[in-house]
Write a protein that holds these residues in place. Structure first.
Motif, PDB file in Angstrom:
ATOM      1  N   SER A  34       0.882  -1.174   0.000  1.00  0.00           N
ATOM      2  CA  SER A  34       0.000   0.000   0.000  1.00  0.00           C
ATOM      3  C   SER A  34       0.910   1.211   0.000  1.00  0.00           C
ATOM      4  O   SER A  34       1.685   1.405   0.932  1.00  0.00           O
ATOM      5  N   LEU A  36       1.255   5.501  -1.001  1.00  0.00           N
ATOM      6  CA  LEU A  36       0.720   6.800  -1.400  1.00  0.00           C
ATOM      7  C   LEU A  36       1.858   7.803  -1.386  1.00  0.00           C
ATOM      8  O   LEU A  36       2.628   7.855  -0.437  1.00  0.00           O
ATOM      9  N   TYR A  62      -7.021   2.231   3.315  1.00  0.00           N
ATOM     10  CA  TYR A  62      -5.907   1.748   2.493  1.00  0.00           C
ATOM     11  C   TYR A  62      -4.620   1.623   3.294  1.00  0.00           C
ATOM     12  O   TYR A  62      -3.916   0.621   3.196  1.00  0.00           O
ATOM     13  N   TYR A 108      -6.406   1.858  -4.183  1.00  0.00           N
ATOM     14  CA  TYR A 108      -5.763   2.906  -4.957  1.00  0.00           C
ATOM     15  C   TYR A 108      -6.683   3.360  -6.090  1.00  0.00           C
ATOM     16  O   TYR A 108      -6.826   4.551  -6.354  1.00  0.00           O
TER      17      TYR A 108
END
Length: 134
Positions: A34, A36, A62, A108
């Motif tokens: 995961s 970001l 997430y 996502y």
């Protein structure tokens, strides 16, 4: 393999851990994680509208697998609110796409749909403001 380039000082979240680049940094991700990048991370104070709150709750689901069930409950409530407030066929289709991505644990992709919902919500608010000003 996924390659990510971070600028000096840019942050990323990988499996819940916050990383900060020192100098220009390239990261090669060789398994499922995961992740970001900083520009995709929303702070709590930025979640000021239903679409932004939906994005924020989805982002938490997430990056926080341990609290995912609680975040899912919030996402479902926010999605219902958003469908009612936007009310167009295009918004409903986007909400369905979001829900499908979420149901398949494609967080996502769901975040990308949530960004589109934010843009749609912003456009609706701008139209309302223009109508009221006229």
């Amino acid at each position: 393999m996924l390659r990510i380039t971070l600028r000096d000082g840019e942050k990323a979240i990988v499996n819940g851990a916050v990383l900060r680049a020192v100098g220009r940094t390239q990261i090669a991700v060789e398994n499922m994680v995961s992740i970001l990048r900083g520009r995709e991370v929303m702070r709590p104070e930025e979640a000021t509208t239903p679409a932004r709150q939906l994005y924020f709750a989805t982002m938490l689901a997430y990056i926080d697998p341990a609290g995912r069930d609680a975040h899912h409950d919030a996402v479902v409530q926010l999605l219902s609110l958003l469908i009612a407030s936007l009310g167009t066929a295009e918004a409903r289709e986007l909400c369905i796409r979001f829900a499908n991505d979420l149901a398949q644990a494609e967080y996502y992709k769901a975040l990308a749909a949530a960004r589109e919902l934010i843009a749609m919500e912003d456009a609706a608010a701008a139209d309302t403001a223009t109508t009221q000003a006229a």
